[in-house]
Design a protein around this motif. Structure first.
Motif, PDB file in Angstrom:
ATOM      1  N   VAL A  99       0.849  -1.186   0.000  1.00 59.19           N
ATOM      2  CA  VAL A  99       0.000   0.000   0.000  1.00 59.19           C
ATOM      3  C   VAL A  99       0.883   1.233   0.000  1.00 59.19           C
ATOM      4  O   VAL A  99       1.882   1.285   0.721  1.00 59.19           O
ATOM      5  CB  VAL A  99      -0.919   0.022   1.242  1.00 59.19           C
ATOM      6  N   PHE A 100       0.505   2.203  -0.822  1.00 59.84           N
ATOM      7  CA  PHE A 100       1.280   3.443  -0.829  1.00 59.84           C
ATOM      8  C   PHE A 100       0.452   4.623  -1.273  1.00 59.84           C
ATOM      9  O   PHE A 100      -0.597   4.483  -1.905  1.00 59.84           O
ATOM     10  CB  PHE A 100       2.541   3.323  -1.685  1.00 59.84           C
ATOM     11  N   THR A 101       0.944   5.776  -0.908  1.00 58.98           N
ATOM     12  CA  THR A 101       0.431   7.071  -1.315  1.00 58.98           C
ATOM     13  C   THR A 101       1.654   7.975  -1.380  1.00 58.98           C
ATOM     14  O   THR A 101       2.771   7.509  -1.160  1.00 58.98           O
ATOM     15  CB  THR A 101      -0.643   7.586  -0.339  1.00 58.98           C
ATOM     16  N   GLU A 102       1.465   9.223  -1.655  1.00 64.20           N
ATOM     17  CA  GLU A 102       2.590  10.140  -1.774  1.00 64.20           C
ATOM     18  C   GLU A 102       3.495  10.088  -0.532  1.00 64.20           C
ATOM     19  O   GLU A 102       3.046  10.351   0.577  1.00 64.20           O
ATOM     20  CB  GLU A 102       2.079  11.569  -1.959  1.00 64.20           C
ATOM     21  N   GLY A 103       4.748   9.710  -0.726  1.00 58.62           N
ATOM     22  CA  GLY A 103       5.729   9.732   0.343  1.00 58.62           C
ATOM     23  C   GLY A 103       5.590   8.676   1.422  1.00 58.62           C
ATOM     24  O   GLY A 103       6.282   8.722   2.428  1.00 58.62           O
ATOM     25  N   ALA A 105       4.890   4.295   1.992  1.00 60.30           N
ATOM     26  CA  ALA A 105       4.651   2.969   1.430  1.00 60.30           C
ATOM     27  C   ALA A 105       4.886   1.919   2.503  1.00 60.30           C
ATOM     28  O   ALA A 105       5.727   2.094   3.386  1.00 60.30           O
ATOM     29  CB  ALA A 105       5.569   2.717   0.240  1.00 60.30           C
ATOM     30  N   MET A 106       4.128   0.817   2.396  1.00 61.96           N
ATOM     31  CA  MET A 106       4.240  -0.227   3.407  1.00 61.96           C
ATOM     32  C   MET A 106       3.751  -1.560   2.844  1.00 61.96           C
ATOM     33  O   MET A 106       2.772  -1.601   2.106  1.00 61.96           O
ATOM     34  CB  MET A 106       3.385   0.169   4.611  1.00 61.96           C
ATOM     35  N   GLN A 107       4.462  -2.619   3.190  1.00 64.61           N
ATOM     36  CA  GLN A 107       3.982  -3.960   2.887  1.00 64.61           C
ATOM     37  C   GLN A 107       3.196  -4.400   4.114  1.00 64.61           C
ATOM     38  O   GLN A 107       3.734  -4.431   5.225  1.00 64.61           O
ATOM     39  CB  GLN A 107       5.143  -4.907   2.608  1.00 64.61           C
ATOM     40  N   ILE A 108       1.936  -4.711   3.925  1.00 60.96           N
ATOM     41  CA  ILE A 108       1.042  -4.971   5.054  1.00 60.96           C
ATOM     42  C   ILE A 108       0.736  -6.466   5.166  1.00 60.96           C
ATOM     43  O   ILE A 108       0.114  -7.043   4.286  1.00 60.96           O
ATOM     44  CB  ILE A 108      -0.253  -4.150   4.921  1.00 60.96           C
ATOM     45  N   LYS A 109       1.174  -7.034   6.275  1.00 61.10           N
ATOM     46  CA  LYS A 109       0.932  -8.451   6.553  1.00 61.10           C
ATOM     47  C   LYS A 109      -0.143  -8.634   7.618  1.00 61.10           C
ATOM     48  O   LYS A 109      -0.662  -9.714   7.806  1.00 61.10           O
ATOM     49  CB  LYS A 109       2.237  -9.113   7.001  1.00 61.10           C
ATOM     50  N   LYS A 110      -0.454  -7.557   8.326  1.00 61.17           N
ATOM     51  CA  LYS A 110      -1.515  -7.552   9.338  1.00 61.17           C
ATOM     52  C   LYS A 110      -2.517  -6.470   8.927  1.00 61.17           C
ATOM     53  O   LYS A 110      -2.191  -5.288   8.926  1.00 61.17           O
ATOM     54  CB  LYS A 110      -0.913  -7.238  10.703  1.00 61.17           C
ATOM     55  N   PRO A 111      -3.734  -6.848   8.535  1.00 63.44           N
ATOM     56  CA  PRO A 111      -4.695  -5.895   7.972  1.00 63.44           C
ATOM     57  C   PRO A 111      -4.913  -4.619   8.778  1.00 63.44           C
ATOM     58  O   PRO A 111      -5.062  -3.542   8.208  1.00 63.44           O
ATOM     59  CB  PRO A 111      -5.984  -6.709   7.874  1.00 63.44           C
ATOM     60  N   SER A 112      -4.910  -4.708  10.096  1.00 64.85           N
ATOM     61  CA  SER A 112      -5.162  -3.504  10.894  1.00 64.85           C
ATOM     62  C   SER A 112      -4.077  -2.441  10.708  1.00 64.85           C
ATOM     63  O   SER A 112      -4.311  -1.264  10.993  1.00 64.85           O
ATOM     64  CB  SER A 112      -5.315  -3.861  12.371  1.00 64.85           C
ATOM     65  N   ASN A 113      -2.913  -2.827  10.196  1.00 63.27           N
ATOM     66  CA  ASN A 113      -1.859  -1.839   9.929  1.00 63.27           C
ATOM     67  C   ASN A 113      -2.250  -0.880   8.798  1.00 63.27           C
ATOM     68  O   ASN A 113      -1.643   0.176   8.639  1.00 63.27           O
ATOM     69  CB  ASN A 113      -0.533  -2.518   9.602  1.00 63.27           C
ATOM     70  N   ALA A 114      -3.273  -1.244   8.040  1.00 63.94           N
ATOM     71  CA  ALA A 114      -3.749  -0.368   6.966  1.00 63.94           C
ATOM     72  C   ALA A 114      -4.337   0.919   7.519  1.00 63.94           C
ATOM     73  O   ALA A 114      -4.437   1.925   6.813  1.00 63.94           O
ATOM     74  CB  ALA A 114      -4.785  -1.091   6.111  1.00 63.94           C
ATOM     75  N   LYS A 115      -4.689   0.931   8.804  1.00 60.06           N
ATOM     76  CA  LYS A 115      -5.242   2.126   9.433  1.00 60.06           C
ATOM     77  C   LYS A 115      -4.282   3.303   9.340  1.00 60.06           C
ATOM     78  O   LYS A 115      -4.703   4.451   9.371  1.00 60.06           O
ATOM     79  CB  LYS A 115      -5.576   1.855  10.897  1.00 60.06           C
TER      80      LYS A 115
END
Length: 131
Positions: A99-103, A105-115
């Motif tokens: 997941v990324f947006t301007e500036g 980015a993250m590889q998310i293995k635990k869905p709640s980290n998307a917060k």
């Protein structure tokens, strides 16, 4: 500018729709007020350049995008081209949605980290007790 958008009003999620964790991550991201560009790698084949850009955004080697349990062989023995081929031909090898947006980015293995990409949902709610 890379191949993917860097718009601060847009979130991009590269995910595997056959992976429950990735689809849960996508669910969290849909709660955002930002436009969501969802790229399902089971339906859209990314180019080698796109995979390289994703690894660069994450500031990590491409081999760290792989789930070693989903591939034959030792990840450490693969070079960058091998890893790209694995990701292109075996979507299940991706180890978490990217997941990324301007500036950011993250590889998310635990869905709640998307917060971390959603922001504070309660910021716009009026607080009558503060009057």
């Amino acid at each position: 500018m890379g191949i993917f958008s860097d718009d601060k009003r847009e979130l991009t999620c590269v995910f595997n729709s056959k992976n429950d964790t990735d689809t849960q991550t996508l669910g969290y991201l849909k709660a955002s007020e930002k436009h969501l560009n969802a790229v399902d790698i089971t339906k859209t084949t990314l180019t080698g350049t796109q995979w390289a850009e994703l690894a660069e955004r994450l500031d990590t080697p491409i081999k760290t995008l792989l789930n070693s349990e989903k591939i034959d062989g030792n990840v450490e023995d693969f070079d960058e081209n091998d890893c790209i081929t694995i990701l292109r031909e075996n979507p299940d090898a991706l180890d978490g949605a990217i997941v990324f947006t301007e500036g950011k980015a993250m590889q998310i293995k635990k869905p709640s980290n998307a917060k971390r990409f959603i922001g504070n949902d309660s910021a716009a709610i009026s607080k009558p007790y503060n009057t």
